[in-house]
Motif scaffolding. Structure first.
Motif, PDB file in Angstrom:
ATOM      1  N   SER A  43      27.904  25.758  33.410  1.00 17.99           N
ATOM      2  CA  SER A  43      27.971  25.921  34.575  1.00 17.99           C
ATOM      3  C   SER A  43      25.784  26.044  34.232  1.00 17.99           C
ATOM      4  N   SER A  44      24.641  25.817  34.882  1.00 18.73           N
ATOM      5  CA  SER A  44      23.739  25.716  34.818  1.00 18.73           C
ATOM      6  C   SER A  44      23.199  27.050  34.712  1.00 18.73           C
ATOM      7  N   VAL A  45      22.944  28.010  35.582  1.00 19.68           N
ATOM      8  CA  VAL A  45      23.225  29.081  36.015  1.00 19.68           C
ATOM      9  C   VAL A  45      23.781  29.657  35.118  1.00 19.68           C
ATOM     10  N   PRO A  46      23.097  31.084  34.923  1.00 19.11           N
ATOM     11  CA  PRO A  46      23.380  32.163  33.882  1.00 19.11           C
ATOM     12  C   PRO A  46      24.520  32.784  34.605  1.00 19.11           C
ATOM     13  N   PRO A  47      25.856  32.356  34.751  1.00 21.25           N
ATOM     14  CA  PRO A  47      27.635  32.792  34.773  1.00 21.25           C
ATOM     15  C   PRO A  47      28.077  34.269  35.697  1.00 21.25           C
ATOM     16  N   TYR A  48      28.709  35.231  36.429  1.00 21.52           N
ATOM     17  CA  TYR A  48      29.860  36.131  36.644  1.00 21.52           C
ATOM     18  C   TYR A  48      30.802  35.205  35.901  1.00 21.52           C
ATOM     19  N   LEU A  49      31.931  36.751  35.084  1.00 20.77           N
ATOM     20  CA  LEU A  49      33.128  35.924  34.598  1.00 20.77           C
ATOM     21  C   LEU A  49      34.092  36.379  34.542  1.00 20.77           C
ATOM     22  N   PHE A  50      35.160  36.337  34.977  1.00 23.62           N
ATOM     23  CA  PHE A  50      35.995  37.010  35.610  1.00 23.62           C
ATOM     24  C   PHE A  50      37.060  36.761  35.081  1.00 23.62           C
ATOM     25  N   TRP A  51      38.268  37.570  34.030  1.00 25.03           N
ATOM     26  CA  TRP A  51      39.425  37.529  34.292  1.00 25.03           C
ATOM     27  C   TRP A  51      40.375  38.095  35.064  1.00 25.03           C
ATOM     28  N   TYR A  52      41.239  37.431  35.761  1.00 20.39           N
ATOM     29  CA  TYR A  52      42.838  37.625  36.169  1.00 20.39           C
ATOM     30  C   TYR A  52      43.902  37.571  36.122  1.00 20.39           C
ATOM     31  N   VAL A  53      45.159  38.595  36.036  1.00 23.90           N
ATOM     32  CA  VAL A  53      46.178  38.463  35.488  1.00 23.90           C
ATOM     33  C   VAL A  53      46.836  38.827  37.428  1.00 23.90           C
ATOM     34  N   GLN A  54      48.115  37.649  37.042  1.00 24.30           N
ATOM     35  CA  GLN A  54      49.237  37.444  37.686  1.00 24.30           C
ATOM     36  C   GLN A  54      50.922  37.505  37.639  1.00 24.30           C
ATOM     37  N   TYR A  55      51.169  38.669  37.989  1.00 29.46           N
ATOM     38  CA  TYR A  55      52.548  39.154  37.594  1.00 29.46           C
ATOM     39  C   TYR A  55      53.832  38.165  38.131  1.00 29.46           C
ATOM     40  N   PRO A  56      55.190  37.955  37.956  1.00 33.01           N
ATOM     41  CA  PRO A  56      55.668  37.227  38.808  1.00 33.01           C
ATOM     42  C   PRO A  56      55.888  38.143  40.351  1.00 33.01           C
ATOM     43  N   ASN A  57      55.336  36.903  41.147  1.00 32.49           N
ATOM     44  CA  ASN A  57      55.809  37.035  42.905  1.00 32.49           C
ATOM     45  C   ASN A  57      54.563  38.311  43.168  1.00 32.49           C
ATOM     46  N   GLN A  58      53.445  38.578  42.774  1.00 28.56           N
ATOM     47  CA  GLN A  58      52.566  39.076  43.274  1.00 28.56           C
ATOM     48  C   GLN A  58      51.037  38.665  42.546  1.00 28.56           C
ATOM     49  N   GLY A  59      50.399  39.200  43.461  1.00 33.52           N
ATOM     50  CA  GLY A  59      49.033  39.169  43.508  1.00 33.52           C
ATOM     51  C   GLY A  59      48.105  38.650  42.657  1.00 33.52           C
ATOM     52  N   LEU A  60      46.976  39.164  42.441  1.00 35.72           N
ATOM     53  CA  LEU A  60      46.112  38.375  41.502  1.00 35.72           C
ATOM     54  C   LEU A  60      45.313  39.758  41.263  1.00 35.72           C
ATOM     55  N   LEU A  79      42.450  42.046  38.557  1.00 34.48           N
ATOM     56  CA  LEU A  79      41.415  41.819  37.603  1.00 34.48           C
ATOM     57  C   LEU A  79      41.000  42.950  35.899  1.00 34.48           C
ATOM     58  N   LEU A  80      41.794  41.307  35.705  1.00 31.70           N
ATOM     59  CA  LEU A  80      41.403  42.416  34.243  1.00 31.70           C
ATOM     60  C   LEU A  80      40.010  42.866  33.329  1.00 31.70           C
ATOM     61  N   LEU A  81      39.365  42.200  33.235  1.00 28.20           N
ATOM     62  CA  LEU A  81      37.819  42.167  33.043  1.00 28.20           C
ATOM     63  C   LEU A  81      36.924  41.093  33.923  1.00 28.20           C
ATOM     64  N   LYS A  82      35.595  41.628  34.337  1.00 25.40           N
ATOM     65  CA  LYS A  82      34.801  40.795  34.395  1.00 25.40           C
ATOM     66  C   LYS A  82      32.609  41.272  33.406  1.00 25.40           C
ATOM     67  N   TYR A  83      32.667  40.431  33.325  1.00 24.39           N
ATOM     68  CA  TYR A  83      31.323  40.051  32.805  1.00 24.39           C
ATOM     69  C   TYR A  83      29.794  39.978  33.572  1.00 24.39           C
ATOM     70  N   THR A  84      28.747  41.091  33.740  1.00 25.23           N
ATOM     71  CA  THR A  84      28.220  40.588  34.673  1.00 25.23           C
ATOM     72  C   THR A  84      26.481  40.865  34.416  1.00 25.23           C
ATOM     73  N   SER A  85      26.707  40.403  32.919  1.00 24.87           N
ATOM     74  CA  SER A  85      25.075  39.762  32.134  1.00 24.87           C
ATOM     75  C   SER A  85      25.039  41.683  31.635  1.00 24.87           C
ATOM     76  N   ALA A  86      26.095  42.566  31.830  1.00 25.39           N
ATOM     77  CA  ALA A  86      25.396  43.796  31.049  1.00 25.39           C
ATOM     78  C   ALA A  86      25.836  43.011  29.420  1.00 25.39           C
ATOM     79  N   ALA A  87      26.425  44.515  28.341  1.00 24.96           N
ATOM     80  CA  ALA A  87      26.662  43.764  26.746  1.00 24.96           C
ATOM     81  C   ALA A  87      28.052  43.119  27.242  1.00 24.96           C
ATOM     82  N   THR A  88      27.493  42.200  26.570  1.00 20.19           N
ATOM     83  CA  THR A  88      28.704  40.597  26.313  1.00 20.19           C
ATOM     84  C   THR A  88      29.803  40.958  24.992  1.00 20.19           C
ATOM     85  N   LEU A  89      30.534  42.079  25.472  1.00 17.74           N
ATOM     86  CA  LEU A  89      31.571  42.466  25.333  1.00 17.74           C
ATOM     87  C   LEU A  89      32.323  43.350  26.010  1.00 17.74           C
ATOM     88  N   VAL A  90      32.912  42.740  26.756  1.00 12.26           N
ATOM     89  CA  VAL A  90      33.953  43.111  27.885  1.00 12.26           C
ATOM     90  C   VAL A  90      34.772  43.895  27.660  1.00 12.26           C
TER      91      VAL A  90
END
Lengths: 113, 113
Positions: free
Chosen positions: A27-44, A46-57
């Motif tokens: 990314s050439s610009v500051p990103p927002y980053l996410f991790w999602y989990v998908q269990y079998p036969n389910q939607g996604l 959210l596990l966690l997200k980084y939005t420019s606050a603490a680097t350890l989420v």
């Protein structure tokens, strides 16, 4: 162009072992980053997200991720895998000015007893 | 309970037969989108909507239409489905900001013969 890469389409660990799922972004610009989990036969879910606050989420179910700008990475970790962690995990990136999430190709985590 | 619902969950159809997949959210979210999930490709955005009567193309819009006449509903229309549209489809919604969590529906598995 901005993109996200997940290294390893399948990861297998033993129950109780460390889980490490890799995500690198471009990314050439500051990103927002996410991790999602998908269990079998389910939607996604959210596990966690980084939005420019603490680097350890910290997220749900004992997962955490660290944003490392110098390595353009946002790897997901969990100290001790449980059988219930078996699922597919997606890293995603967004940034100011882009409405959509750009997803990685996913990593399927298997947990062996 | 806050949720995104999709119907139907499973659909098998034939080439050229128009179909609609419905999506509804009860969280009063402004932003809604449709994704398709294909093996090895992660999720790719088809269309999104920032509010009622405001829609725009995502990364893979060809062969799809959408409408947003009410805030809660965002149907996906395939006017002439083709086999390459066989996929798993997800509807998602969020409040509006790029850092906001997207909530996903349970998915619709579509097979076009």
């Amino acid at each position: 162009a901005q993109s996200v890469t997940q290294l390893g389409s399948h990861v297998s660990v033993s129950e109780g072992a460390l889980v490490l799922l890799r995500c690198n972004y471009s990314s050439s610009v500051p990103p927002y980053l996410f991790w999602y989990v998908q269990y079998p036969n389910q939607g996604l879910q959210l596990l966690l997200k980084y939005t420019s606050a603490a680097t350890l989420v910290k997220g749900i179910n004992g997962f955490e991720a660290e944003f490392k700008k110098s390595e353009t990475s946002f790897h997901l970790t969990k100290p001790s895998a449980h059988m219930s962690d078996a699922a597919e995990y997606f890293c995603a990136v967004s940034w100011t000015g882009r409405r959509a999430l750009t997803f990685g190709s996913g990593t399927r985590l298997q947990v062996q007893p | 309970e806050a949720q995104v619902t999709q119907n139907p969950r499973y659909l098998i159809t034939v080439t050229g037969k128009k179909l609609t997949v419905t999506c509804s959210q009860n969280m009063n979210h402004e932003y809604m989108s449709w994704y398709r999930q294909d093996p090895g490709l992660g999720l790719r955005q088809i269309y999104y909507s920032m509010n009622v009567e405001v829609t725009d193309k995502g990364d893979v819009p060809e062969g799809y239409k959408v409408s947003r006449k009410e805030k809660r509903n965002f149907p996906l229309i395939l006017e002439s489905p083709s086999p390459n549209q066989t996929s798993l489809y997800f509807c998602a919604s969020r409040t509006g900001g790029n850092t906001d969590t997207q909530y996903f529906g349970p998915g619709t598995r579509l097979t076009v013969l």
